[in-house]
Design a protein around this motif. Structure first.
Motif, mmCIF file in Angstrom:
data_model
loop_
_atom_site.group_PDB
_atom_site.id
_atom_site.type_symbol
_atom_site.label_atom_id
_atom_site.label_comp_id
_atom_site.label_asym_id
_atom_site.label_seq_id
_atom_site.Cartn_x
_atom_site.Cartn_y
_atom_site.Cartn_z
ATOM 1 N N TYR A 155 0.851 -1.197 0.000
ATOM 2 C CA TYR A 155 0.000 0.000 0.000
ATOM 3 C C TYR A 155 0.883 1.242 0.000
ATOM 4 C CZ TYR A 155 0.857 0.160 5.086
ATOM 5 O OH TYR A 155 1.435 0.206 6.324
ATOM 6 N N ARG A 185 0.703 5.100 1.675
ATOM 7 C CA ARG A 185 -0.003 5.905 2.684
ATOM 8 C C ARG A 185 0.537 7.338 2.644
ATOM 9 N NH1 ARG A 185 -2.143 3.848 7.755
ATOM 10 N NH2 ARG A 185 -2.519 5.526 9.260
ATOM 11 N N ILE A 215 -4.851 6.459 1.848
ATOM 12 C CA ILE A 215 -4.105 5.211 1.701
ATOM 13 C C ILE A 215 -4.772 4.369 0.627
ATOM 14 C CG2 ILE A 215 -5.421 4.112 3.566
ATOM 15 C CD1 ILE A 215 -2.921 2.474 4.229
ATOM 16 N N LYS A 220 -10.280 4.910 4.054
ATOM 17 C CA LYS A 220 -9.067 5.103 3.269
ATOM 18 C C LYS A 220 -8.685 6.580 3.157
ATOM 19 C CE LYS A 220 -8.559 2.974 -0.551
ATOM 20 N NZ LYS A 220 -8.810 2.514 -1.945
#
Length: 813
Positions: A619, A621, A647, A710
């Motif tokens: 991921y 971020r 994210i 998110k």
């Protein structure tokens, strides 16, 4: 001292004595004229003998004598020798005796101190008293030293509020000319401050002025405070603080007529009375800058002066103006400027004209930099914070900046930088004087809050490990929903460069069952480094490797036979073990005037983390934080803060619940922890067992677990306001408004359908605006900081979890 008489007979006397002995007249003829007697010849010292010394070597005693072998005996030199010997403190008595041509010294040594004892003290520790006395075990005992120590001890007791303390020094003789020194102490009652009175104050109330001074009135709840004791030095400090307060509020003619402390007849309390003349309130008149600098015109320097005509007169602003002019001149290449402010009062108009005379001073260079007082911290730890080196041109701005940088280390109680004359007129020696303070800490704290219930924190911290400026901490913390163990080490100058490097080893267990229906267990390490890009810009790099274990209650994912429910919700999909390997950076641009409780300036921070370096979940971020501060008036500070984050997964990975954002609680007042954002909402009803479908009654909606989001954004507007209570109560307050939102889940993480018979679930998501407003109250209590948040969420979603009050406190031992 034994005197020695010399008798010299002339020739006539000898003749007369001889005739008398044989019975004849002394003179058969006319007696001649008398002859004047001659002076006695001086006695030459052929040897010096010392008697009575036991511990002091004979050679040591002889070294203090002004007389020596081969010299003629002289009463003035003998007197000088006596004074020199008594000044050593070694001897109780010294006598000279002359035996023939030998000078004999009879000495009686002072006893040595075997031990120093204190009897009768109850309110001050033995350790504190031992620090005050100058006479120590194995030192020479003298009455003068004992009396001086008695005065010091009495002064310590007076500063602690015990003005009726009586101290009697006594000695207990021991063998081998030794003594025990005992200070017998009768402390008496503690003298507090019964009342503080002000005479002549019309513009400010007594309570306002009591908040300005350091001395406080004695109250029953101030048993942890030492500010309610009378101290003459503190009284003088209070006079200065009152003078500064009035001068910074426009009262140019303010004067304190007297500050009197009266002891009550029972010697239990003092009454302090300040008599003053406030005078009239003045404003700033004309402001001029006279400068003869080729590269800087007076107009340019006037522009940097933060004083405007018509403003209220403030003495502190004049000092800040001098600093601003000095800094501007230094930035233009004038390292040596002399700024002299002049104040011209106009009492008819009640204004003060200001004139700043600016001249280029002589060029001076730093010959040497001496570090004084660093008993624990190594020299190079201090020198690397200085912005000047030996051989550089002297610069007042850089000197002040260096002083602030050394203070910011937090290793020293006091930091002063003085200049001394060098070996040449254009040379100066810079002395950096520091006073060490404890940098190690063993802390144990307890706390309670409506957010985390109980809190226990135990830590061992050393901020100046081995005197090298290194940081080390071992910490164990526990609360109602988290347990944390971490070890942290930081080297502020890695490999001698201006780069900070460190390592963290941690293990964290977070119980989110009541908020998001999962438990997270995380173990890992973090490598970090940071360096300055400029005076106010920093860049930090970090690498983190961690293992996460996400536990979800079995009943949420499986039936009683252990079979996965066909409609298991999104939380269950995040359960299991995961590895995270991420690389990140943080950029910080800090222009605040101070790191704690700033009153002006701004701060911007941006960070990114890239997970999936070599292995593990994937991921990216991103987070952004900023704040701006503006002081409106003394005690009034307005601030605005903005934070946002996003994210997203990549390479086919979804963002797991452990890595999403959860907001609420302290970060968004008016809502519980994880109180906003996507959430599972359940509709429960009585299941129709006959048809096996549908409900027999209206469904009941229940807000379930938070799923995190998110993306988020939160804005905070806050106004710190002065408390109407005296400053001595240490109570502050702030009005606030928080606005923002959280959401934006992936479609795969959203759920809609039957969870179980009679239970229908759906995921509520969206970036709908939330907002709350309220009041925060802060109290620096004797038991530790206490905070109260009163809030009202006036914009919210039906599935949010609001709260109107939060309380937190902690105390350290």
């Amino acid at each position: 001292m034994k005197s020695v008489r010399f008798i010299v007979l002339n020739s006539v006397a000898v003749m007369a004595l001889t005739c008398a002995m044989i019975g004849k007249p002394a003179f058969a003829q006319e007696q001649p004229a008398p002859v004047a007697p001659t002076a006695p010849s001086p006695t030459i010292i052929r040897a010096i003998e010392v008697k009575g010394n036991q511990r002091v070597e004979t050679e040591t005693i002889l070294a203090y004598l002004a007389l020596g072998v081969g010299q003629a005996f002289n009463s003035e030199l003998a007197d000088a020798s006596l004074k020199s010997l008594f000044a050593t403190g070694f001897f109780a008595d010294v006598q000279f005796e002359q035996v023939g041509n030998t000078l004999v010294l009879n000495v009686k040594e002072n006893p040595t101190v075997n031990q120093v004892l204190f009897e009768g003290q109850h309110n001050l520790t033995t350790e504190k008293l031992e620090k005050e006395v100058q006479i120590k075990p194995r030192a020479w005992f003298t009455v003068g030293r004992v009396q001086a120590d008695k005065k010091r001890l009495i002064e310590v007791y007076r500063k602690s509020g015990y003005f009726s303390t009586q101290i009697t020094p006594k000695i207990i003789e021991k063998p081998q000319n030794r003594v025990d020194l005992v200070f017998e102490i009768k402390e008496g009652p503690k003298t507090g401050i019964r009342a503080i009175n002000f005479i002549g104050n019309n513009q400010f109330s007594d309570d306002q002025l009591k908040g300005v001074i350091a001395t406080q009135e004695s109250k029953w709840w101030k048993f942890f405070s030492s500010r309610d004791n009378y101290d003459p030095d503190k009284l003088e400090y209070d006079r200065e603080e009152l003078n500064k307060y009035y001068l910074n509020n426009g009262y140019y003619d303010f004067a304190i007529n007297s500050a009197i402390a009266e002891l009550s007849p029972n010697q239990k309390d003092f009454l302090l009375t300040f008599s003053m003349q406030e005078g009239e309130k003045y404003k700033i008149g004309d402001v001029k800058v006279n400068a003869q600098l080729a590269r800087l015109s007076p107009e340019i320097l006037r522009a940097v002066v933060p004083i405007k005509s018509g403003a209220i007169y403030q003495r502190d602003q004049i000092e800040k103006s001098v600093e601003a002019i000095t800094f501007a001149a230094g930035a233009a290449g004038y390292a040596f400027v002399d700024v002299r402010p002049r104040e011209v009062p106009n009492r008819e108009k009640r204004t003060v004209d200001l004139v700043f005379d600016v001249d280029e001073g002589p060029r001076v260079y730093i010959e040497r930099i001496d570090i004084i007082g660093n008993t624990a911290t190594l020299d190079h730890v201090i020198r690397r914070e200085l912005r000047l080196s030996e051989g550089d041109a002297f610069n007042r701005v850089l000197i002040d900046s260096s002083k602030n940088r050394v203070k910011a280390l937090g290793f020293f109680k006091e930091v002063d930088i003085d200049e001394k004359k060098g070996s040449l007129p254009d040379r100066t020696v810079v002395e950096v004087k520091v006073e060490e303070q404890p940098t190690g800490e063993l802390a144990f704290s307890l706390g309670y809050s409506s957010q985390e219930a109980y809190q226990v924190d135990v830590s061992i911290t050393e901020r100046n490990l081995r005197g090298r400026g290194q940081f080390f901490r071992f910490r164990v913390a526990s609360s109602a929903y988290s347990k944390n163990v971490d070890i942290r080490f930081t080297e502020p100058r890695f490999m001698g460069r201006n780069i900070a490097a460190g390592i963290d080893i941690f293990s964290v267990q977070t119980d989110y069952l009541q908020y998001a229906n999962f438990i997270s267990n995380t173990t890992g390490l973090n490598l970090r480094s940071g360096f300055q890009l400029s005076e106010d810009m920093n860049l930090g790099l970090n690498y983190t490797y961690r293992k996460d274990n996400i536990e979800v209650p079995r009943s949420s994912c499986y039936d009683i036979n252990g079979v996965l429910l066909p409609n298991a919700d999104t939380i269950c999909s995040s359960a299991g073990n995961y590895v995270t390997s991420l690389l990140g950076y943080t950029f910080d641009w800090d222009r605040r005037n101070m790191p704690f409780r700033p009153t002006r300036g701004w701060d911007v921070q941006f960070s990114q983390q890239f997970a999936g370096i070599g292995t593990g979940v994937k991921y990216i971020r991103n987070e952004f934080n900023s704040a701006i501060y503006h002081g409106i008036a003394p005690g009034w500070v307005a601030s605005a803060k903005l934070s946002a984050g996003y994210i997203t997964g990549y390479g086919g990975d979804q963002v797991r619940i452990r890595d999403r954002f959860f907001k609420g609680g302290q970060e968004f007042r008016g809502f519980k922890i994880a109180g906003i954002g996507p959430r599972i909402v359940r509709a429960e009803c009585t299941f129709n067992t006959t048809t096996k479908t549908g409900c027999t009654d209206a469904p009941k909606y229940i807000n379930g677990e938070a799923l995190g989001g998110k993306a988020y954004y939160i804005g905070t507007f806050e106004l710190s306001v002065p408390s109407p209570l005296p400053e001595s109560y240490k109570i502050g307050a702030a009005l606030f408004m928080d606005v923002g939102s959280l959401g934006l889940l992936d479609s795969a993480d959203k759920y809609k359908g039957d969870i179980a018979p009679g239970i229908y679930g759906t995921t509520r998501d969206g970036l709908a605006l939330r907002a709350s407003a309220g009041l925060s109250v802060f109290w620096e209590s004797p038991f530790g900081p206490v905070r109260f948040d009163f809030s009202y969420p006036f914009l919210k979603e039906s599935y949010d979890r609001p709260e109107n009050f939060r309380f937190s406190t902690s105390t350290s031992f």
